[in-house]
Design a protein around this motif. Structure first.
Motif, PDB file in Angstrom:
ATOM      1  N   ALA A  44     -34.095 -14.823   7.041  1.00  0.00           N
ATOM      2  CA  ALA A  44     -33.386 -13.617   6.590  1.00  0.00           C
ATOM      3  C   ALA A  44     -32.301 -13.949   5.571  1.00  0.00           C
ATOM      4  CB  ALA A  44     -32.765 -12.909   7.796  1.00  0.00           C
ATOM      5  N   LEU A  45     -32.425 -15.091   4.915  1.00  0.00           N
ATOM      6  CA  LEU A  45     -31.415 -15.549   3.962  1.00  0.00           C
ATOM      7  C   LEU A  45     -31.558 -14.809   2.625  1.00  0.00           C
ATOM      8  CD1 LEU A  45     -31.699 -19.352   4.770  1.00  0.00           C
ATOM      9  CD2 LEU A  45     -29.921 -17.766   5.549  1.00  0.00           C
ATOM     10  N   PRO A  46     -30.597 -14.960   1.725  1.00  0.00           N
ATOM     11  CA  PRO A  46     -30.727 -14.337   0.399  1.00  0.00           C
ATOM     12  C   PRO A  46     -31.981 -14.812  -0.326  1.00  0.00           C
ATOM     13  CG  PRO A  46     -28.470 -15.057   0.776  1.00  0.00           C
ATOM     14  CD  PRO A  46     -29.276 -15.604   1.912  1.00  0.00           C
ATOM     15  N   ASN A  47     -32.416 -14.025  -1.304  1.00  0.00           N
ATOM     16  CA  ASN A  47     -33.661 -14.309  -2.027  1.00  0.00           C
ATOM     17  C   ASN A  47     -33.726 -15.737  -2.549  1.00  0.00           C
ATOM     18  OD1 ASN A  47     -34.221 -11.593  -1.646  1.00  0.00           O
ATOM     19  ND2 ASN A  47     -33.561 -10.998  -3.696  1.00  0.00           N
ATOM     20  N   SER A  48     -32.619 -16.223  -3.072  1.00  0.00           N
ATOM     21  CA  SER A  48     -32.584 -17.554  -3.678  1.00  0.00           C
ATOM     22  C   SER A  48     -32.834 -18.664  -2.676  1.00  0.00           C
ATOM     23  CB  SER A  48     -31.231 -17.783  -4.357  1.00  0.00           C
ATOM     24  OG  SER A  48     -30.183 -17.695  -3.400  1.00  0.00           O
ATOM     25  N   GLU A  49     -32.679 -18.366  -1.394  1.00  0.00           N
ATOM     26  CA  GLU A  49     -32.828 -19.375  -0.341  1.00  0.00           C
ATOM     27  C   GLU A  49     -34.142 -19.272   0.420  1.00  0.00           C
ATOM     28  OE1 GLU A  49     -30.378 -21.820  -0.130  1.00  0.00           O
ATOM     29  OE2 GLU A  49     -29.994 -20.737  -1.995  1.00  0.00           O
ATOM     30  N   ARG A  93     -27.438  -8.208  -3.185  1.00  0.00           N
ATOM     31  CA  ARG A  93     -28.428  -7.589  -4.074  1.00  0.00           C
ATOM     32  C   ARG A  93     -27.956  -7.533  -5.526  1.00  0.00           C
ATOM     33  NH1 ARG A  93     -28.298  -4.804   0.768  1.00  0.00           N
ATOM     34  NH2 ARG A  93     -30.308  -4.441   1.812  1.00  0.00           N
ATOM     35  N   TRP A  94     -26.639  -7.581  -5.737  1.00  0.00           N
ATOM     36  CA  TRP A  94     -26.071  -7.488  -7.082  1.00  0.00           C
ATOM     37  C   TRP A  94     -25.803  -8.852  -7.719  1.00  0.00           C
ATOM     38  CZ3 TRP A  94     -26.423  -2.948  -9.254  1.00  0.00           C
ATOM     39  CH2 TRP A  94     -26.283  -1.777  -8.505  1.00  0.00           C
ATOM     40  N   LEU A  95     -26.096  -9.933  -7.027  1.00  0.00           N
ATOM     41  CA  LEU A  95     -25.633 -11.251  -7.473  1.00  0.00           C
ATOM     42  C   LEU A  95     -26.760 -12.052  -8.123  1.00  0.00           C
ATOM     43  CD1 LEU A  95     -23.392 -12.184  -4.411  1.00  0.00           C
ATOM     44  CD2 LEU A  95     -22.746 -11.044  -6.543  1.00  0.00           C
ATOM     45  N   TRP A  96     -26.563 -12.416  -9.397  1.00  0.00           N
ATOM     46  CA  TRP A  96     -27.548 -13.226 -10.116  1.00  0.00           C
ATOM     47  C   TRP A  96     -27.821 -14.572  -9.444  1.00  0.00           C
ATOM     48  CZ3 TRP A  96     -31.238 -13.097 -13.663  1.00  0.00           C
ATOM     49  CH2 TRP A  96     -31.653 -14.310 -14.229  1.00  0.00           C
ATOM     50  N   PRO A  97     -26.810 -15.333  -9.004  1.00  0.00           N
ATOM     51  CA  PRO A  97     -27.102 -16.639  -8.392  1.00  0.00           C
ATOM     52  C   PRO A  97     -27.954 -16.555  -7.135  1.00  0.00           C
ATOM     53  CG  PRO A  97     -24.777 -16.495  -9.002  1.00  0.00           C
ATOM     54  CD  PRO A  97     -25.346 -15.117  -9.127  1.00  0.00           C
ATOM     55  N   LEU A  98     -27.968 -15.388  -6.490  1.00  0.00           N
ATOM     56  CA  LEU A  98     -28.760 -15.207  -5.274  1.00  0.00           C
ATOM     57  C   LEU A  98     -30.061 -14.450  -5.553  1.00  0.00           C
ATOM     58  CD1 LEU A  98     -25.951 -14.456  -2.651  1.00  0.00           C
ATOM     59  CD2 LEU A  98     -26.979 -16.645  -3.302  1.00  0.00           C
ATOM     60  N   ALA A  99     -30.448 -14.399  -6.838  1.00  0.00           N
ATOM     61  CA  ALA A  99     -31.704 -13.761  -7.256  1.00  0.00           C
ATOM     62  C   ALA A  99     -31.730 -12.282  -6.906  1.00  0.00           C
ATOM     63  CB  ALA A  99     -32.913 -14.486  -6.668  1.00  0.00           C
ATOM     64  N   GLY A 100     -30.615 -11.618  -7.238  1.00  0.00           N
ATOM     65  CA  GLY A 100     -30.519 -10.194  -6.963  1.00  0.00           C
ATOM     66  C   GLY A 100     -31.180  -9.334  -8.019  1.00  0.00           C
ATOM     67  N   GLY A 101     -31.185  -8.030  -7.751  1.00  0.00           N
ATOM     68  CA  GLY A 101     -31.762  -7.052  -8.660  1.00  0.00           C
ATOM     69  C   GLY A 101     -32.601  -6.034  -7.924  1.00  0.00           C
ATOM     70  N   SER A 102     -32.731  -4.842  -8.509  1.00  0.00           N
ATOM     71  CA  SER A 102     -33.489  -3.791  -7.829  1.00  0.00           C
ATOM     72  C   SER A 102     -34.983  -4.129  -7.743  1.00  0.00           C
ATOM     73  CB  SER A 102     -33.288  -2.447  -8.530  1.00  0.00           C
ATOM     74  OG  SER A 102     -33.999  -2.373  -9.741  1.00  0.00           O
ATOM     75  N   LEU A 103     -35.528  -4.771  -8.772  1.00  0.00           N
ATOM     76  CA  LEU A 103     -36.941  -5.167  -8.704  1.00  0.00           C
ATOM     77  C   LEU A 103     -37.174  -6.186  -7.596  1.00  0.00           C
ATOM     78  CD1 LEU A 103     -38.328  -5.548 -12.347  1.00  0.00           C
ATOM     79  CD2 LEU A 103     -39.369  -4.256 -10.470  1.00  0.00           C
ATOM     80  N   MET A 104     -36.220  -7.074  -7.396  1.00  0.00           N
ATOM     81  CA  MET A 104     -36.367  -8.092  -6.358  1.00  0.00           C
ATOM     82  C   MET A 104     -36.270  -7.475  -4.965  1.00  0.00           C
ATOM     83  SD  MET A 104     -36.892 -11.027  -7.827  1.00  0.00           S
ATOM     84  CE  MET A 104     -36.389 -12.343  -6.717  1.00  0.00           C
TER      85      MET A 104
END
Length: 332
Positions: A73-78, A164-175
């Protein structure tokens, strides 16, 4: 009777209670461990949900022999980093979506030896009877030839510090949200006998935030037979999580394909009128965990496997390119 599935959770995320803790109780599985970035956070989560073991590092949980399957359940980048670590520790994996920061990163998991381990991506909506029925009716001619698909996945994420808003964690609405709309389009394309092809995309940023992180995104794609898919995602609302399939002889509308605990309607309009089918308010996550248990205990097949995860990431990456935005970067 098989032994209860023993689950360990990576990340004391809000979603874990709905995705795993409550479904485990409903199905007789056991959440045996939780890991967070600090022992205090893990212990608080364990106390709240009655979990026996709390670890202050993810590596500690992976070394616990009681854990059979890891819910990431970690951020996308992880996701890929710890999915790989879980496989190397001999654990099955239930990964949150999207599967990685990008398709190339996701393919690293494909290259990893599995030795019979299950890798399952958490597109939970795919396992609910209402969604399965929508796909069935889409493909069997009930509404004639499909001409259009519209999928909306939107909510208002007002906390601008959210991952969800953070670039380093691979955020974005598409993601975060568009991965669902793309997944639905791919499913619809499959029942129509082919694949989805994105043809154009656009995105907007939130004022004052990193312009590489999309607040909203719209994707136009081609489906088999010449149908057009319009896929909309937004972190700025308004709340909408619906699927509309239009055909030459009618429509199929699922008002909420994510949370069916309060709305399990499938609204079918044809030349003979409207009918509403209701196929149960058991949560999508409970149906998903049932599929995870069947895959691990019985070797049952499932649609959200690793190949499917990579294919979904390929389309996400292509949509970012079409929108003129960079593909999310890998931190591995």
């Amino acid at each position: 009777m098989s032994e209860p599935l023993r689950i360990g959770i990576l990340g004391a995320a809000r979603i874990a209670e709905r995705a795993v803790v409550a479904p485990a109780k409903a199905l007789g599985a056991e959440v045996v461990a939780i890991a967070a970035r600090s022992p205090e956070k893990a212990q608080a989560y364990a106390a709240q949900f009655g979990i026996a073991q709390a670890y202050g590092s993810y590596a500690e949980l992976l070394s616990d022999p009681a854990v059979e399957v890891v819910y990431n359940a970690l951020p996308n980048s992880e996701h890929v980093r710890w999915n790989l670590a879980a496989l190397r520790a001999g654990k099955h994996v239930l990964s949150e979506k999207p599967f990685g920061s990008n398709a190339a990163e996701a393919r690293l998991v494909a290259a990893e030896p599995k030795d019979g381990l299950v890798v399952f991506e958490g597109f939970h909506h795919r396992y609910h009877p209402v969604y399965k029925r929508l796909l069935e009716l889409t493909g069997n001619g009930t509404i004639g030839q499909v001409t259009a698909l519209k999928v909306q996945m939107k909510f208002d994420c007002t906390d601008l510090s959210d991952i969800r808003w953070l670039w380093p964690l691979a955020g974005g609405s598409l993601m975060d949200l568009g991965c669902y709309t793309i997944h639905v389009a791919r499913d619809v394309a499959q029942v129509l006998g082919g694949s989805v092809r994105p043809v154009r995309a656009s995105a907007t940023a939130h004022a004052g935030l990193d312009p590489r992180v999309d607040a909203t995104a719209t994707v136009i794609a081609e489906l088999p037979g010449g149908a057009t898919a319009t896929l909309e995602s937004s972190l700025e609302g308004p709340q909408e999580m619906s699927i509309l399939v239009t055909g030459t002889e009618g429509t199929l509308f699922q008002p909420n394909f994510i949370d069916l605990t309060s709305d399990d309607r499938l609204i079918i309009e044809t030349g003979v009128g409207q009918r509403v089918e209701r196929l149960g308010t058991v949560s999508t996550y409970t149906h998903q965990l049932g599929a995870v248990i069947a895959a691990i205990r019985d070797g049952a097949g499932f649609p959200t496997d690793l190949d499917n995860a990579i294919a979904n990431m390929d389309v996400i990456d292509e949509c970012y390119r079409l929108a003129g935005l960079p593909v999310r970067e890998s931190t591995l």
